[in-house]
Design an enzyme around this catalytic site. Structure first.
Site, PDB file in Angstrom:
ATOM      1  N   SER A 110       0.852  -1.327   0.066  1.00 29.84           N
ATOM      2  CA  SER A 110       0.127   0.015   0.132  1.00 29.84           C
ATOM      3  C   SER A 110       0.926   1.311  -0.061  1.00 29.84           C
ATOM      4  O   SER A 110       2.019   1.278   0.486  1.00 29.84           O
ATOM      5  CB  SER A 110      -0.841  -0.283   1.255  1.00 29.84           C
ATOM      6  OG  SER A 110      -0.234  -0.166   2.265  1.00 29.84           O
ATOM      7  N   GLN A 112       1.466   4.298   1.702  1.00 29.29           N
ATOM      8  CA  GLN A 112       1.517   4.504   3.198  1.00 29.29           C
ATOM      9  C   GLN A 112       2.428   5.352   3.728  1.00 29.29           C
ATOM     10  O   GLN A 112       3.296   5.873   3.112  1.00 29.29           O
ATOM     11  CB  GLN A 112       1.736   3.094   3.747  1.00 29.29           C
ATOM     12  CG  GLN A 112       3.047   2.491   3.477  1.00 29.29           C
ATOM     13  CD  GLN A 112       3.362   1.069   3.801  1.00 29.29           C
ATOM     14  OE1 GLN A 112       3.894   0.885   5.051  1.00 29.29           O
ATOM     15  NE2 GLN A 112       2.802   0.027   3.271  1.00 29.29           N
ATOM     16  N   HIS A 114       3.925   6.014   8.497  1.00 23.47           N
ATOM     17  CA  HIS A 114       3.760   5.558   9.688  1.00 23.47           C
ATOM     18  C   HIS A 114       3.736   6.818  10.641  1.00 23.47           C
ATOM     19  O   HIS A 114       4.370   7.795  10.406  1.00 23.47           O
ATOM     20  CB  HIS A 114       5.032   4.604   9.968  1.00 23.47           C
ATOM     21  CG  HIS A 114       4.998   3.485   9.092  1.00 23.47           C
ATOM     22  ND1 HIS A 114       3.990   2.566   9.145  1.00 23.47           N
ATOM     23  CD2 HIS A 114       5.792   3.225   8.003  1.00 23.47           C
ATOM     24  CE1 HIS A 114       4.390   1.848   7.807  1.00 23.47           C
ATOM     25  NE2 HIS A 114       5.665   1.984   7.301  1.00 23.47           N
ATOM     26  N   LYS A 137       6.864   4.056  14.161  1.00 24.70           N
ATOM     27  CA  LYS A 137       7.364   2.932  13.289  1.00 24.70           C
ATOM     28  C   LYS A 137       8.107   3.394  12.330  1.00 24.70           C
ATOM     29  O   LYS A 137       8.041   3.206  10.940  1.00 24.70           O
ATOM     30  CB  LYS A 137       6.357   2.434  12.687  1.00 24.70           C
ATOM     31  CG  LYS A 137       6.619   0.874  11.805  1.00 24.70           C
ATOM     32  CD  LYS A 137       5.340   0.284  11.480  1.00 24.70           C
ATOM     33  CE  LYS A 137       5.504  -0.952  10.532  1.00 24.70           C
ATOM     34  NZ  LYS A 137       6.125  -0.829   9.173  1.00 24.70           N
ATOM     35  N   GLU A 139      11.285   3.240  10.030  1.00 24.10           N
ATOM     36  CA  GLU A 139      12.078   2.061   9.430  1.00 24.10           C
ATOM     37  C   GLU A 139      13.033   2.118   8.302  1.00 24.10           C
ATOM     38  O   GLU A 139      13.147   2.972   7.664  1.00 24.10           O
ATOM     39  CB  GLU A 139      10.763   1.149   8.703  1.00 24.10           C
ATOM     40  CG  GLU A 139      10.098   1.635   7.462  1.00 24.10           C
ATOM     41  CD  GLU A 139       8.716   1.088   7.360  1.00 24.10           C
ATOM     42  OE1 GLU A 139       8.212   0.255   8.099  1.00 24.10           O
ATOM     43  OE2 GLU A 139       8.333   1.349   6.265  1.00 24.10           O
ATOM     44  N   HIS A 286       5.604   6.283   1.280  1.00 22.90           N
ATOM     45  CA  HIS A 286       6.180   5.144   0.756  1.00 22.90           C
ATOM     46  C   HIS A 286       5.355   4.218   0.267  1.00 22.90           C
ATOM     47  O   HIS A 286       4.369   4.032   0.802  1.00 22.90           O
ATOM     48  CB  HIS A 286       7.501   4.690   1.441  1.00 22.90           C
ATOM     49  CG  HIS A 286       6.884   4.068   2.614  1.00 22.90           C
ATOM     50  ND1 HIS A 286       6.720   4.911   3.813  1.00 22.90           N
ATOM     51  CD2 HIS A 286       6.976   2.926   3.119  1.00 22.90           C
ATOM     52  CE1 HIS A 286       6.488   4.146   4.805  1.00 22.90           C
ATOM     53  NE2 HIS A 286       6.611   2.976   4.626  1.00 22.90           N
ATOM     54  N   ARG A 305      -2.871   3.957   5.455  1.00 23.76           N
ATOM     55  CA  ARG A 305      -2.793   3.524   4.106  1.00 23.76           C
ATOM     56  C   ARG A 305      -3.805   4.308   3.184  1.00 23.76           C
ATOM     57  O   ARG A 305      -4.873   4.869   3.481  1.00 23.76           O
ATOM     58  CB  ARG A 305      -3.341   2.022   3.922  1.00 23.76           C
ATOM     59  CG  ARG A 305      -2.351   0.904   4.539  1.00 23.76           C
ATOM     60  CD  ARG A 305      -2.750  -0.183   4.348  1.00 23.76           C
ATOM     61  NE  ARG A 305      -2.201  -1.149   5.389  1.00 23.76           N
ATOM     62  CZ  ARG A 305      -2.588  -1.372   6.512  1.00 23.76           C
ATOM     63  NH1 ARG A 305      -3.745  -0.759   7.006  1.00 23.76           N
ATOM     64  NH2 ARG A 305      -1.656  -2.154   7.401  1.00 23.76           N
ATOM     65  N   LYS A 311      -6.640  -3.535   2.277  1.00 22.18           N
ATOM     66  CA  LYS A 311      -6.667  -3.203   3.430  1.00 22.18           C
ATOM     67  C   LYS A 311      -7.336  -1.726   3.720  1.00 22.18           C
ATOM     68  O   LYS A 311      -7.616  -0.959   2.838  1.00 22.18           O
ATOM     69  CB  LYS A 311      -5.315  -3.125   4.251  1.00 22.18           C
ATOM     70  CG  LYS A 311      -4.568  -4.489   4.079  1.00 22.18           C
ATOM     71  CD  LYS A 311      -3.276  -4.601   4.764  1.00 22.18           C
ATOM     72  CE  LYS A 311      -2.535  -5.819   4.681  1.00 22.18           C
ATOM     73  NZ  LYS A 311      -1.067  -5.789   5.247  1.00 22.18           N
TER      74      LYS A 311
END
Ligand code: 9C2
Ligand code: ZN
Length: 436
Positions: A110, A112, A114, A137, A139, A286, A305, A311
């Site tokens: 997706s 998305q 965070h 989150k 990453e 991203h 998302r 989802k």
């Protein structure tokens, strides 16, 4: 403390976008780690989860005292597996501060972003079903094979050009707003300046207009744009020679999806070679497109998302939360740093060290000469996976090295020096996530 080095068996997620059956390294690793794993050749195997996040447990194997126990619970009962300084640093949580993953990507994830910690707390309090924890989150993705993804907004001059060049996007955004954006953005504004703030507001206005357009408009314009990409790719070549093909390819995965606009047209299309890595801070948009990667993140599963996904989508929060940074993508790529606390015969032992406290990742590669690599004790917990080849791992000085096959994962307690041995005749690669 019971044991300082033990093997863990890690669970996985069958998200739609994963590689199918045994073509997925997630499935291969799961089956290597636990031979009773039955790989379903019709199912996607997307993510292997290594850590103590409650959604997918890791279980201890090969340790007489701890066999079969869930790592999360063992760590909770033995705070020394995290260490008091880390526990204090991360608000008293007796858990690993990071979540370590392998991703095997067949089709786009997706679009998305965070949350940061304050936003995660709000999202989790208001909607715990979709935002399962209250952590941020950030990453890092390390390419294991060639990797492709979307990451961050394109530079402003490219965005202006895109709005002028792609008629379907132009129509969705509307002539007035396109003009307002193109006339008023200053692509080289200094970061943090008033003009930079104004630029970001304009970008948010354009992105918000796109994301809040009715489905019928997106669908109709997507159809026209895909036809154009098929029949007149030269239009897109002016922007990026890969773009027309990318639009057609992603449309096959997600027909007429909003992601064709917000991903393909507005975000940077990044390619990484094996070993290259990028870091995504809070609120950076991203989407990964293809490849196998190692991913490490703060221990969270909070994802906001807005496209390319079956989802839950949360357009309002996504549009409100993004930083709207348009910094060059090079800034998100991670340097490979030398690591003096690892010495020996390995061809390389290099550090990826993102600008956050929760984790860093050490990559160690033995060439076909094999040999022994020593690692000084880390002042915190770590998890190490073998992604290629076979070797052994041992606590320093131990006469009983443990087999370390591709797909095996070990937990190493704080304060433990270890040795890896690579067999002659094959390459051996490990990734070790840790916090200190
Ligand atoms: O698990 C993502 C996976 O949420 N990658 O993507 O399934 O939500 O589309 P979907 C997460 C992964 O760790 C990630 O954040 N960027
Ligand atoms: Zn992500």
């Amino acid at each position: 403390m019971v044991s300082k080095l033990f093997r863990i068996d890690c669970g996985y997620q069958n998200y739609d976008w994963g590689k199918i059956g045994s073509s997925s390294s997630v499935a291969q690793f799961a089956a290597s780690s636990n031979p009773s794993t039955e790989i379903d050749e019709s199912k996607p195997y997307a993510e292997l989860w290594m850590g103590t996040h409650p959604n997918v447990p890791s279980t201890i194997v090969d340790d007489a005292a701890l066999q079969g126990q869930v790592l999360r619970l063992v760590v909770e009962q033995h705070p020394e597996y995290v260490g008091s300084s880390l526990i204090d640093k991360f608000g008293g949580k007796v858990q690993l501060p990071f979540l370590f993953k392998v991703l095997s990507i067949q089709k786009a994830l997706s679009i998305q972003a965070h949350p940061d910690i304050p936003l995660a707390k709000v999202l989790h309090a208001n909607d715990p079903k979709h935002y399962p924890d209250d952590n941020h989150k950030p990453e890092m993705a390390i390419a294991v094979t060639e990797f492709e993804g979307f990451c961050g907004f394109k530079p402003l001059d490219q965005l202006s050009k895109t709005l002028a060049t792609v008629p379907e996007l132009n129509e969705i955004i509307g002539g007035d707003l396109v003009q307002e954006f193109t006339k008023n953005v200053v692509p080289d504004a200094e970061e943090g300046s008033q003009q930079d703030t104004a630029n970001r507001k304009l970008l948010q206005k354009v992105f918000g207009k796109l994301m809040n357009s009715p489905d019928s408009v997106i669908e109709a314009q997507a159809k026209k744009m895909v036809e154009r990409a098929q029949n007149d790719p030269a239009v897109f070549d002016q922007l990026d020679s890969r773009l027309a093909k990318l639009i057609v390819r992603l449309n096959e995965q997600f027909p007429n999806d909003i992601g064709l606009f917000c991903g393909c047209l507005l975000l940077n299309h990044v390619e990484l070679n094996p070993g290259e890595a990028m870091y995504l801070g809070a609120k950076d948009p991203h989407a990964y497109i293809s490849g196998n990667i190692i991913e490490c993140m703060a221990a969270s599963d909070n994802v906001v998302r807005a496209g390319f996904t079956p989802k839950f989508k949360d357009v309002e929060n996504l549009v409100n939360m993004l930083t709207y940074s348009y910094a060059p993508i090079e800034r998100q790529k991670m340097p490979l740093l030398p690591f003096s606390r690892s010495q020996g015969d390995a061809k390389t032992s290099v550090l990826y060290d993102p600008p956050i406290a929760e984790f860093a990742v050490l990559q160690t590669i033995f060439d076909t000469n094999g040999g022994k690599q020593h690692f000084d004790a880390f002042n915190g917990p770590s998890i190490v996976i073998a992604t290629k080849g076979n070797g052994t791992i041992a606590i320093e000085g131990s006469t009983e090295p443990q087999v370390f096959k591709q797909g095996y994962v070990y937990f190493i307690a704080p304060g433990t020096s270890v040795e890896l041995v690579g067999n002659a005749g094959e390459e051996f690669t490990t990734y070790r996530a840790f916090a200190e």
